[in-house]
Write a protein that holds these residues in place. Structure first.
Motif, PDB file in Angstrom:
ATOM      1  N   CYS A  24       0.903  -1.331   0.134  1.00  0.00           N
ATOM      2  CA  CYS A  24      -0.088  -0.079   0.167  1.00  0.00           C
ATOM      3  C   CYS A  24       0.867   1.240   0.005  1.00  0.00           C
ATOM      4  N   VAL A  25       2.007   1.195   0.617  1.00  0.00           N
ATOM      5  CA  VAL A  25       2.723   2.437   1.056  1.00  0.00           C
ATOM      6  C   VAL A  25       3.845   2.678  -0.321  1.00  0.00           C
ATOM      7  N   PHE A  26       4.045   1.593  -0.997  1.00  0.00           N
ATOM      8  CA  PHE A  26       5.339   1.584  -1.941  1.00  0.00           C
ATOM      9  C   PHE A  26       4.857   2.778  -3.235  1.00  0.00           C
ATOM     10  N   PRO A  27       3.529   2.791  -3.592  1.00  0.00           N
ATOM     11  CA  PRO A  27       3.463   3.627  -4.567  1.00  0.00           C
ATOM     12  C   PRO A  27       3.541   5.052  -4.108  1.00  0.00           C
ATOM     13  N   PHE A  28       3.268   5.577  -2.922  1.00  0.00           N
ATOM     14  CA  PHE A  28       3.643   6.992  -2.201  1.00  0.00           C
ATOM     15  C   PHE A  28       4.994   7.151  -2.195  1.00  0.00           C
ATOM     16  N   LEU A  29       5.625   5.985  -1.826  1.00  0.00           N
ATOM     17  CA  LEU A  29       7.316   6.163  -1.773  1.00  0.00           C
ATOM     18  C   LEU A  29       7.845   6.345  -2.985  1.00  0.00           C
ATOM     19  N   GLN A  30       7.406   5.821  -3.986  1.00  0.00           N
ATOM     20  CA  GLN A  30       7.865   5.884  -5.519  1.00  0.00           C
ATOM     21  C   GLN A  30       7.600   7.477  -6.012  1.00  0.00           C
ATOM     22  N   ILE A  31       6.501   7.865  -5.547  1.00  0.00           N
ATOM     23  CA  ILE A  31       6.131   9.353  -5.858  1.00  0.00           C
ATOM     24  C   ILE A  31       7.104  10.371  -5.466  1.00  0.00           C
ATOM     25  N   LEU A  32       7.216   9.899  -4.169  1.00  0.00           N
ATOM     26  CA  LEU A  32       7.978  11.088  -3.327  1.00  0.00           C
ATOM     27  C   LEU A  32       9.371  10.941  -3.794  1.00  0.00           C
ATOM     28  N   SER A  33       9.915   9.608  -4.143  1.00  0.00           N
ATOM     29  CA  SER A  33      11.313   9.670  -4.492  1.00  0.00           C
ATOM     30  C   SER A  33      11.590  10.227  -6.109  1.00  0.00           C
ATOM     31  N   THR A  34      10.430  10.016  -6.951  1.00  0.00           N
ATOM     32  CA  THR A  34      10.749  10.629  -8.192  1.00  0.00           C
ATOM     33  C   THR A  34      10.551  11.991  -8.248  1.00  0.00           C
ATOM     34  N   SER A  35       9.802  12.638  -7.103  1.00  0.00           N
ATOM     35  CA  SER A  35       9.733  14.081  -7.080  1.00  0.00           C
ATOM     36  C   SER A  35      10.919  14.590  -6.586  1.00  0.00           C
ATOM     37  N   LEU A  36      11.722  13.895  -5.965  1.00  0.00           N
ATOM     38  CA  LEU A  36      13.156  14.527  -5.443  1.00  0.00           C
ATOM     39  C   LEU A  36      14.382  14.425  -6.164  1.00  0.00           C
ATOM     40  N   LYS A  37      14.105  13.399  -7.202  1.00  0.00           N
ATOM     41  CA  LYS A  37      15.390  13.111  -7.933  1.00  0.00           C
ATOM     42  C   LYS A  37      15.539  14.303  -9.042  1.00  0.00           C
ATOM     43  N   HIS A  38      16.885  14.327  -9.316  1.00  0.00           N
ATOM     44  CA  HIS A  38      17.301  15.174 -10.576  1.00  0.00           C
ATOM     45  C   HIS A  38      16.933  14.609 -11.794  1.00  0.00           C
ATOM     46  N   PRO A  39      16.559  15.148 -13.077  1.00  0.00           N
ATOM     47  CA  PRO A  39      16.362  14.386 -14.164  1.00  0.00           C
ATOM     48  C   PRO A  39      17.498  13.379 -14.339  1.00  0.00           C
ATOM     49  N   ILE A  40      18.689  13.694 -14.510  1.00  0.00           N
ATOM     50  CA  ILE A  40      19.600  12.717 -14.731  1.00  0.00           C
ATOM     51  C   ILE A  40      19.719  11.492 -13.998  1.00  0.00           C
ATOM     52  N   ASP A  41      18.656  11.470 -12.808  1.00  0.00           N
ATOM     53  CA  ASP A  41      18.912  10.295 -11.877  1.00  0.00           C
ATOM     54  C   ASP A  41      17.420   9.636 -11.977  1.00  0.00           C
ATOM     55  N   TRP A  42      16.414   9.933 -13.086  1.00  0.00           N
ATOM     56  CA  TRP A  42      15.265   9.154 -13.175  1.00  0.00           C
ATOM     57  C   TRP A  42      15.441   7.844 -13.345  1.00  0.00           C
ATOM     58  N   ASN A  44      17.579   5.676 -12.128  1.00  0.00           N
ATOM     59  CA  ASN A  44      17.987   4.916 -11.082  1.00  0.00           C
ATOM     60  C   ASN A  44      16.927   4.406 -10.290  1.00  0.00           C
ATOM     61  N   PRO A  45      16.753   3.041 -10.236  1.00  0.00           N
ATOM     62  CA  PRO A  45      15.536   2.225  -9.843  1.00  0.00           C
ATOM     63  C   PRO A  45      15.485   2.404  -8.252  1.00  0.00           C
ATOM     64  N   SER A  46      16.348   2.960  -7.487  1.00  0.00           N
ATOM     65  CA  SER A  46      16.618   2.984  -6.091  1.00  0.00           C
ATOM     66  C   SER A  46      15.525   4.013  -5.718  1.00  0.00           C
ATOM     67  N   LEU A  47      14.930   3.926  -4.499  1.00  0.00           N
ATOM     68  CA  LEU A  47      14.253   4.865  -3.781  1.00  0.00           C
ATOM     69  C   LEU A  47      14.518   6.080  -3.323  1.00  0.00           C
ATOM     70  N   ILE A  48      16.051   5.873  -3.127  1.00  0.00           N
ATOM     71  CA  ILE A  48      16.713   7.073  -2.410  1.00  0.00           C
ATOM     72  C   ILE A  48      17.574   7.596  -3.558  1.00  0.00           C
ATOM     73  N   PRO A  49      17.203   8.974  -3.858  1.00  0.00           N
ATOM     74  CA  PRO A  49      17.707   9.824  -4.505  1.00  0.00           C
ATOM     75  C   PRO A  49      19.320   9.887  -4.422  1.00  0.00           C
ATOM     76  N   ARG A  50      19.982  10.244  -5.614  1.00  0.00           N
ATOM     77  CA  ARG A  50      21.676  10.513  -5.324  1.00  0.00           C
ATOM     78  C   ARG A  50      21.892  11.786  -4.966  1.00  0.00           C
ATOM     79  N   ILE A  51      20.970  12.577  -5.611  1.00  0.00           N
ATOM     80  CA  ILE A  51      21.026  14.073  -5.147  1.00  0.00           C
ATOM     81  C   ILE A  51      19.581  14.355  -4.784  1.00  0.00           C
ATOM     82  N   VAL A  52      19.180  14.947  -3.843  1.00  0.00           N
ATOM     83  CA  VAL A  52      17.963  15.444  -3.613  1.00  0.00           C
ATOM     84  C   VAL A  52      18.054  16.932  -4.306  1.00  0.00           C
ATOM     85  N   HIS A  53      16.668  16.731  -5.279  1.00  0.00           N
ATOM     86  CA  HIS A  53      16.636  17.845  -5.942  1.00  0.00           C
ATOM     87  C   HIS A  53      14.984  18.439  -5.642  1.00  0.00           C
TER      88      HIS A  53
END
Length: 320
Positions: A24-42, A44-53
């Motif tokens: 149930c929580v994974f989709p929300f974590l994925q949304i949050l992760s993608t919103s914080l990723k830099h375009p060059i990091d999209w 990256n399958p990891s939920l943790i962004p390399r650089i918080v954008h």
């Protein structure tokens, strides 16, 4: 006596619950992760962004000045045309800029909040009056009315959409932005009232009638007993019903997409997000950041509802 679970059963149960929570929580974590990723990091399958954008959030919240982006060569040739007026050049350049003008998130959130808040207040107030009448008073066809209020949920919104829009057009409400918003408000009210009445009616029945009798013996009328006894004791449920109505109006898309389609300045967030997703400004971090900001009020509402949901308010109100 109930048999105790074996260690294997306990581990299995906790594993299933954990798997359900992650699902149930994974989709929300994925949304949050993608919103914080830099375009060059999209990629990256990891939920943790390399650089918080945070640029997407700054852009949506108006904390970032607009900036020009690359203009296609074909558009640049048009801009170099001396016959093109300065006004038209500015209009062309405005389409190739990023910032709050691309997706005016604040305006759409204000539109959504206003109509959702008014819907929640009006629906809760009207439902409290109707629910009290059904729970406490005796009148002809009371049972039919109590069960019939849920009939509206037996008909899908898709079937009601066209007739309701035709009614709005026939009475002249759809000819203006104000009339269209009023029509949408009435639809949201109709959608939320039945369940609000059902929830409040069941709650009112749990309040001992002897409390109202004691108030009326002290000189209160039934109306005064309702406002002074029933309503204060029902604050947790009233707040819960308000949250329910607010969230229903906040997330509604179907009717908004039909009634507000021609009035872009009055779009609600669900409709605006769908429009953003299909536009040339559909950048993943911007879409996901807008989705997270749209989810935020709903999350806050549920947190407040959990905080105010407490039982036993009437315990001890009547001595045995």
């Amino acid at each position: 006596m109930m048999n105790k679970r074996t260690p294997l059963q306990s581990v299995t149960l906790y594993a299933l619950v954990l798997a359900l929570v992650i699902f149930c929580v994974f989709p929300f974590l994925q949304i949050l992760s993608t919103s914080l990723k830099h375009p060059i990091d999209w990629g990256n399958p990891s939920l943790i962004p390399r650089i918080v954008h945070l640029d997407a959030y700054k852009e949506l919240l108006g904390l970032m000045p607009a900036k020009e982006v690359d203009v296609p060569a074909s558009i640049q040739r048009l801009l170099d045309n001396p016959a093109l007026s300065a006004e038209k050049k500015q209009m062309l350049l405005a389409k190739f800029s990023s910032g709050g003008d691309v997706f005016p998130f604040g305006r759409y959130m204000l539109n959504t909040f206003v109509i959702s808040f008014i819907t929640g207040i009006c629906s809760t107030f009207l439902a409290s009056l109707a629910a009290y009448a059904i729970a406490r008073l005796r009148f002809p066809a009371q049972s039919l009315m109590a069960n019939g209020v849920l009939f509206v949920y037996m008909v899908g919104g898709v079937l009601l959409m066209v007739p309701l829009y035709q009614m709005s057009v026939n009475v002249g409400l759809a000819s203006s932005a104000g009339g269209t918003i009023f029509s949408l408000f009435l639809i949201y009210l109709i959608q939320t009232l039945p369940v609000a009445m059902y929830m409040l009616g069941n709650y009112f029945r749990t309040i001992p009638f002897s409390l109202e009798e004691a108030a009326m013996m002290d000189g209160c009328s039934r109306v005064e007993a309702f406002w002074r006894i029933i309503m204060p004791l029902s604050k947790p449920m009233l707040f819960t019903v308000f949250i329910y109505c607010f969230v229903i109006a906040w997330n509604e898309y179907l009717f908004a997409s039909v009634f507000l389609k021609q009035y872009q300045d009055f779009h609600t967030l669900p409709l605006a997000l769908q429009t953003l997703f299909t536009s040339k400004n559909a950048i993943w971090d911007r879409i996901m950041a807008a989705s997270m900001l749209t989810l935020l009020p709903v999350i806050i509402c549920f947190m407040l509802a959990n905080r105010h949901l407490s039982g036993g308010l009437t315990d001890g109100g009547v001595k045995g």
